[in-house]
Design a protein around this motif. Sequence first.
Motif, PDB file in Angstrom:
ATOM      1  N   LEU A 183       2.454 -12.360  -2.075  1.00 55.95           N
ATOM      2  CA  LEU A 183       2.544 -13.594  -1.287  1.00 55.95           C
ATOM      3  C   LEU A 183       2.592 -13.220   0.187  1.00 55.95           C
ATOM      4  O   LEU A 183       3.399 -12.392   0.607  1.00 55.95           O
ATOM      5  N   VAL A 184       1.715 -13.847   0.942  1.00 58.54           N
ATOM      6  CA  VAL A 184       1.576 -13.549   2.365  1.00 58.54           C
ATOM      7  C   VAL A 184       1.735 -14.841   3.135  1.00 58.54           C
ATOM      8  O   VAL A 184       1.086 -15.841   2.821  1.00 58.54           O
ATOM      9  N   PHE A 185       2.610 -14.831   4.148  1.00 56.73           N
ATOM     10  CA  PHE A 185       2.808 -16.004   5.008  1.00 56.73           C
ATOM     11  C   PHE A 185       2.036 -15.739   6.289  1.00 56.73           C
ATOM     12  O   PHE A 185       2.419 -14.893   7.102  1.00 56.73           O
ATOM     13  N   ALA A 186       0.918 -16.427   6.412  1.00 58.41           N
ATOM     14  CA  ALA A 186       0.029 -16.155   7.539  1.00 58.41           C
ATOM     15  C   ALA A 186      -0.769 -17.401   7.884  1.00 58.41           C
ATOM     16  O   ALA A 186      -0.852 -18.337   7.091  1.00 58.41           O
ATOM     17  N   ASP A 187      -1.362 -17.390   9.081  1.00 60.31           N
ATOM     18  CA  ASP A 187      -2.291 -18.476   9.393  1.00 60.31           C
ATOM     19  C   ASP A 187      -3.677 -18.076   8.901  1.00 60.31           C
ATOM     20  O   ASP A 187      -3.896 -16.940   8.464  1.00 60.31           O
ATOM     21  N   VAL A 188      -4.591 -19.006   8.958  1.00 63.01           N
ATOM     22  CA  VAL A 188      -5.918 -18.770   8.395  1.00 63.01           C
ATOM     23  C   VAL A 188      -6.618 -17.591   9.069  1.00 63.01           C
ATOM     24  O   VAL A 188      -7.242 -16.762   8.400  1.00 63.01           O
ATOM     25  N   LYS A 189      -6.489 -17.466  10.388  1.00 63.01           N
ATOM     26  CA  LYS A 189      -7.132 -16.358  11.091  1.00 63.01           C
ATOM     27  C   LYS A 189      -6.570 -15.016  10.631  1.00 63.01           C
ATOM     28  O   LYS A 189      -7.307 -14.066  10.414  1.00 63.01           O
ATOM     29  N   GLU A 190      -5.255 -14.928  10.488  1.00 61.03           N
ATOM     30  CA  GLU A 190      -4.632 -13.687  10.022  1.00 61.03           C
ATOM     31  C   GLU A 190      -5.104 -13.344   8.607  1.00 61.03           C
ATOM     32  O   GLU A 190      -5.370 -12.190   8.297  1.00 61.03           O
ATOM     33  N   MET A 191      -5.212 -14.362   7.762  1.00 64.39           N
ATOM     34  CA  MET A 191      -5.651 -14.126   6.388  1.00 64.39           C
ATOM     35  C   MET A 191      -7.115 -13.704   6.342  1.00 64.39           C
ATOM     36  O   MET A 191      -7.480 -12.814   5.567  1.00 64.39           O
ATOM     37  N   GLU A 192      -7.945 -14.318   7.182  1.00 67.23           N
ATOM     38  CA  GLU A 192      -9.356 -13.905   7.243  1.00 67.23           C
ATOM     39  C   GLU A 192      -9.461 -12.438   7.645  1.00 67.23           C
ATOM     40  O   GLU A 192     -10.224 -11.670   7.064  1.00 67.23           O
ATOM     41  N   GLN A 193      -8.689 -12.031   8.651  1.00 73.37           N
ATOM     42  CA  GLN A 193      -8.703 -10.636   9.110  1.00 73.37           C
ATOM     43  C   GLN A 193      -8.232  -9.699   8.007  1.00 73.37           C
ATOM     44  O   GLN A 193      -8.811  -8.640   7.780  1.00 73.37           O
ATOM     45  N   PHE A 194      -7.180 -10.102   7.297  1.00 73.36           N
ATOM     46  CA  PHE A 194      -6.669  -9.310   6.187  1.00 73.36           C
ATOM     47  C   PHE A 194      -7.770  -9.102   5.149  1.00 73.36           C
ATOM     48  O   PHE A 194      -7.974  -7.993   4.650  1.00 73.36           O
ATOM     49  N   LYS A 195      -8.469 -10.171   4.798  1.00 75.42           N
ATOM     50  CA  LYS A 195      -9.519 -10.085   3.782  1.00 75.42           C
ATOM     51  C   LYS A 195     -10.672  -9.188   4.254  1.00 75.42           C
ATOM     52  O   LYS A 195     -11.220  -8.406   3.476  1.00 75.42           O
ATOM     53  N   ARG A 196     -11.038  -9.284   5.522  1.00 74.75           N
ATOM     54  CA  ARG A 196     -12.115  -8.428   6.048  1.00 74.75           C
ATOM     55  C   ARG A 196     -11.714  -6.952   5.976  1.00 74.75           C
ATOM     56  O   ARG A 196     -12.500  -6.104   5.567  1.00 74.75           O
ATOM     57  N   GLU A 197     -10.493  -6.668   6.410  1.00 77.23           N
ATOM     58  CA  GLU A 197     -10.028  -5.287   6.391  1.00 77.23           C
ATOM     59  C   GLU A 197      -9.939  -4.738   4.963  1.00 77.23           C
ATOM     60  O   GLU A 197     -10.316  -3.605   4.692  1.00 77.23           O
ATOM     61  N   ARG A 198      -9.454  -5.566   4.051  1.00 78.22           N
ATOM     62  CA  ARG A 198      -9.357  -5.146   2.646  1.00 78.22           C
ATOM     63  C   ARG A 198     -10.751  -4.867   2.079  1.00 78.22           C
ATOM     64  O   ARG A 198     -10.973  -3.893   1.395  1.00 78.22           O
ATOM     65  N   SER A 199     -11.678  -5.740   2.390  1.00 81.61           N
ATOM     66  CA  SER A 199     -13.043  -5.576   1.911  1.00 81.61           C
ATOM     67  C   SER A 199     -13.646  -4.275   2.433  1.00 81.61           C
ATOM     68  O   SER A 199     -14.298  -3.529   1.695  1.00 81.61           O
ATOM     69  N   LEU A 200     -13.414  -3.991   3.705  1.00 80.18           N
ATOM     70  CA  LEU A 200     -13.936  -2.767   4.297  1.00 80.18           C
ATOM     71  C   LEU A 200     -13.304  -1.537   3.652  1.00 80.18           C
ATOM     72  O   LEU A 200     -13.981  -0.558   3.347  1.00 80.18           O
ATOM     73  N   ARG A 201     -11.988  -1.592   3.418  1.00 80.87           N
ATOM     74  CA  ARG A 201     -11.302  -0.470   2.751  1.00 80.87           C
ATOM     75  C   ARG A 201     -11.879  -0.230   1.355  1.00 80.87           C
ATOM     76  O   ARG A 201     -12.096   0.899   0.944  1.00 80.87           O
ATOM     77  N   GLU A 202     -12.142  -1.304   0.619  1.00 77.45           N
ATOM     78  CA  GLU A 202     -12.709  -1.170  -0.729  1.00 77.45           C
ATOM     79  C   GLU A 202     -14.124  -0.595  -0.669  1.00 77.45           C
ATOM     80  O   GLU A 202     -14.490   0.226  -1.500  1.00 77.45           O
ATOM     81  N   LEU A 203     -14.882  -1.023   0.330  1.00 77.76           N
ATOM     82  CA  LEU A 203     -16.240  -0.488   0.480  1.00 77.76           C
ATOM     83  C   LEU A 203     -16.215   0.999   0.782  1.00 77.76           C
ATOM     84  O   LEU A 203     -16.957   1.785   0.201  1.00 77.76           O
ATOM     85  N   THR A 204     -15.341   1.392   1.715  1.00 76.84           N
ATOM     86  CA  THR A 204     -15.290   2.800   2.101  1.00 76.84           C
ATOM     87  C   THR A 204     -14.680   3.668   1.005  1.00 76.84           C
ATOM     88  O   THR A 204     -14.948   4.859   0.944  1.00 76.84           O
ATOM     89  N   ALA A 205     -13.868   3.070   0.145  1.00 78.13           N
ATOM     90  CA  ALA A 205     -13.280   3.830  -0.959  1.00 78.13           C
ATOM     91  C   ALA A 205     -14.186   3.827  -2.187  1.00 78.13           C
ATOM     92  O   ALA A 205     -13.852   4.420  -3.210  1.00 78.13           O
ATOM     93  N   GLY A 206     -15.307   3.148  -2.101  1.00 80.32           N
ATOM     94  CA  GLY A 206     -16.243   3.120  -3.214  1.00 80.32           C
ATOM     95  C   GLY A 206     -15.833   2.213  -4.348  1.00 80.32           C
ATOM     96  O   GLY A 206     -16.350   2.293  -5.442  1.00 80.32           O
TER      97      GLY A 206
END
Length: 180
Positions: free
Chosen positions: A146-169
């Motif tokens: 559970l994350v308490f964040a605004d929409v912009k913070e959550m969008e950034q979180f999702k982008r960073e997570r996606s990039l980490r998953e891509l780079t980790a294969g």
Amino acid sequence: MENVKRVFIVVERCVGCKSCEIACHIEHSKSKDLYKAIFEIPRPKRFNTVLKVDQYNASLRCAHCEDPPCANVCPTGALQKDEETGFVTYNPAKCIGCWQCAMVCPFGAIYPDYETLTAAKCDGCIERVKSGRLPACVEACPTNALVFADVKEMEQFKRERSLRELTAGQKVSIFELGVV
């Protein structure tokens, strides 16, 4: 209201432990103590539910929608949008138990209060949040699902997570699919 914070769930992190449900019970008890809350009459209410569907667990509660259908259909104004916090607030004294709010809620987040025959819902721990604290469910989550964040913070979180998953294969990239 783009800076309004809400509780988001990172489904992959939720293990279904129900710590959020217990924290909600305690937060809405008179004593604010687990061992005393168990024996309180009337029983403390909780306004979230952990569900398991297929292999996923998810803690569901009021999403405090930007344009809340529950508040829009409430004939008495018991449900209203709080302009300061962006939470959908509930005044049980105004509720007539017509259940129109429950019928239109896309998340099933309106709970019946069988003692008063009125609706009940997550208050977003509005008093905690106004005092600078996290909602009880977020604070209690041991896996940070559970994350308490605004929409912009959550969008950034999702982008960073996606990039980490891509780079980790761990994720098939758009390059591998031949899209680019």
